[in-house]
Write an enzyme that holds these catalytic residues in place. Sequence first.
Site, PDB file in Angstrom:
ATOM      1  N   ASP A 304      -2.699  -8.709 -11.609  1.00 21.54           N
ATOM      2  CA  ASP A 304      -3.353  -8.770 -10.305  1.00 21.54           C
ATOM      3  C   ASP A 304      -2.332  -9.324  -9.322  1.00 21.54           C
ATOM      4  O   ASP A 304      -2.103 -10.542  -9.258  1.00 21.54           O
ATOM      5  CB  ASP A 304      -4.592  -9.667 -10.360  1.00 21.54           C
ATOM      6  CG  ASP A 304      -5.331  -9.717  -9.022  1.00 21.54           C
ATOM      7  OD1 ASP A 304      -4.835  -9.104  -8.050  1.00 21.54           O
ATOM      8  OD2 ASP A 304      -6.378 -10.366  -8.957  1.00 21.54           O
ATOM      9  N   TYR A 397      -3.064  -5.004   8.296  1.00 18.76           N
ATOM     10  CA  TYR A 397      -2.461  -4.058   7.353  1.00 18.76           C
ATOM     11  C   TYR A 397      -1.085  -3.618   7.845  1.00 18.76           C
ATOM     12  O   TYR A 397      -0.110  -3.611   7.084  1.00 18.76           O
ATOM     13  CB  TYR A 397      -3.374  -2.844   7.188  1.00 18.76           C
ATOM     14  CG  TYR A 397      -2.783  -1.730   6.368  1.00 18.76           C
ATOM     15  CD1 TYR A 397      -2.652  -1.839   4.986  1.00 18.76           C
ATOM     16  CD2 TYR A 397      -2.364  -0.541   6.967  1.00 18.76           C
ATOM     17  CE1 TYR A 397      -2.117  -0.813   4.226  1.00 18.76           C
ATOM     18  CE2 TYR A 397      -1.821   0.488   6.221  1.00 18.76           C
ATOM     19  CZ  TYR A 397      -1.699   0.353   4.857  1.00 18.76           C
ATOM     20  OH  TYR A 397      -1.163   1.379   4.109  1.00 18.76           O
ATOM     21  N   LYS A 401       2.664  -4.047   6.033  1.00 23.40           N
ATOM     22  CA  LYS A 401       3.542  -2.917   5.709  1.00 23.40           C
ATOM     23  C   LYS A 401       4.861  -2.970   6.496  1.00 23.40           C
ATOM     24  O   LYS A 401       5.914  -2.569   5.989  1.00 23.40           O
ATOM     25  CB  LYS A 401       2.810  -1.605   5.966  1.00 23.40           C
ATOM     26  CG  LYS A 401       1.691  -1.325   4.962  1.00 23.40           C
ATOM     27  CD  LYS A 401       2.226  -1.268   3.539  1.00 23.40           C
ATOM     28  CE  LYS A 401       1.181  -0.818   2.540  1.00 23.40           C
ATOM     29  NZ  LYS A 401       1.708  -0.703   1.167  1.00 23.40           N
ATOM     30  N   THR A 432      -6.476  11.300  -0.758  1.00 21.55           N
ATOM     31  CA  THR A 432      -6.894  10.457  -1.881  1.00 21.55           C
ATOM     32  C   THR A 432      -8.409  10.436  -1.914  1.00 21.55           C
ATOM     33  O   THR A 432      -9.069  10.965  -0.998  1.00 21.55           O
ATOM     34  CB  THR A 432      -6.372   9.010  -1.713  1.00 21.55           C
ATOM     35  OG1 THR A 432      -6.991   8.434  -0.549  1.00 21.55           O
ATOM     36  CG2 THR A 432      -4.857   8.974  -1.558  1.00 21.55           C
TER      37      THR A 432
END
Length: 505
Positions: A304, A397, A401, A432
Amino acid sequence: MTEPTAHRTPPGGPGAGVSPSRSLAPVGSRVLLESQPGATHTRAVRAAWERHGFHVEEADDAPGGGPPDVYCVVAVGNEAFGARPSAPLRRGRVARVLLAMARRGRGRAVLVTDAGPHVHAGAGPEAAAARAADQAWWQHLAKRCAPRGVAANTVRVGYAPFLGHVLSEQAENELLRHLVTRRPVEPAELAAALRVLASQGLGNVVGETLPLDGGLDATVVPMPSARAARPAHDPGPGVPDPFRLDGSVVLVTGASSGIGASIARECAARGADVVLAARRRPELEKLAAELREHGGRAWVVTADLSTPGQAAELVRRAWEHTGGLDALAHAAGAVTFDGPGDNTPHRERLLSLNTLSYASACDALLDRWAAAGRGGAVAAVSSLAAVSAPVANLASYGLSKAATTLYTHHFATSAARYGVRANTVLPGFVRTPMTDVTNPAFLRATNRLVPTGRMSEPDEVAALLCYLISPAAAGLTGAALRIDGGGHCLAGLPHLNPTTEGARP
């Protein structure tokens, strides 16, 4: 578990000596070369294509017979590298060929240039402006052709004596001290870059620039203690296929599904043994069984990576299971949206998973690679959100990145002395399970801004990443390559008149 099965190489033709992975299947055999007749760089680029079995016709001598499968335009003339001045692109002829390919509905186009965004003291401003104008013109034409099935990209070469760059020994040594790789571009590296851009697996890479320049974008500060330039060494056409990963062990994070699982399959198809890492053991075991069934070796290690310390422990366990790792393909990560109020806990989780775990894995691997005296390669899946803000509420996010991408750039500079390369892949929207449940109206609006009009497939991202960790990309480090159908590289407004949107270029 059995050893990987041998892959036979086709005896000739395009792709001879190239991995049988479907992602590397060429779009065709015929290359039309647009370059100065008789010039050193013309002969070198021709040899680069022929190295992989393509049939090359020079534009001035071509007998006709319809548009080529691949159109290669060469513009080499950067004075900073010691090149002779070159004539501007013959835009009328280039446009006619590209638009004929677009009307046919398929093909690839590659501009090979030694011009770039850097402002070199040794380059004249007028010549640099002319080169920049040609590149801008090429990008606009690329956007026109992309909706019609023609992917046009650029290979930006750095200092490459085999292309006709000539500097004094003193000037050459000083130039090389400013490069991460400390050496010139090699013929095999250009051949591999051209080969990969002519492959079917990279059909959604459009308008991109592949910086084959030794990491020039890092703007390295050459300290007096900087190591001497490394001698260039071209292994020649008779060596093993550079796109293969035979004998390599690759650690793939995020391998339980999506892009990570596609990367693991692509690595195995190219002959690598893989360590599959993610949280969900059942999915990893299923993928491992699939790879073993096809003759490969695979290990499963659960982790994890949102938990501090797990990344270094993952590297330790993977290394001990396999006896050593050769590459890291980092696809672990999550995307979630910001909400109203304080996003600190949410932001910290994204940074921990998407960035900090990756950096810790790189640290742990570099320690082991340096201690063992062996090189390595790292490639991370970042995101187009690292360099753009396509939708609202993705700030956390995008931050994670962007940090991943910038960390890789710095890591590439730091790790180069140990023979370690590092690059990132920046996908746009990828098909996806998540996109399958996304609002169709949103997807239609998104694809309207993408020149190719579609999302990328996980296999396409995997093909690009596997190129970056393979010997074929030995001259690439610190690069961030986008795969988004040209949505960012060719950014701008779509057709504003709906009646002409579907018109042929």
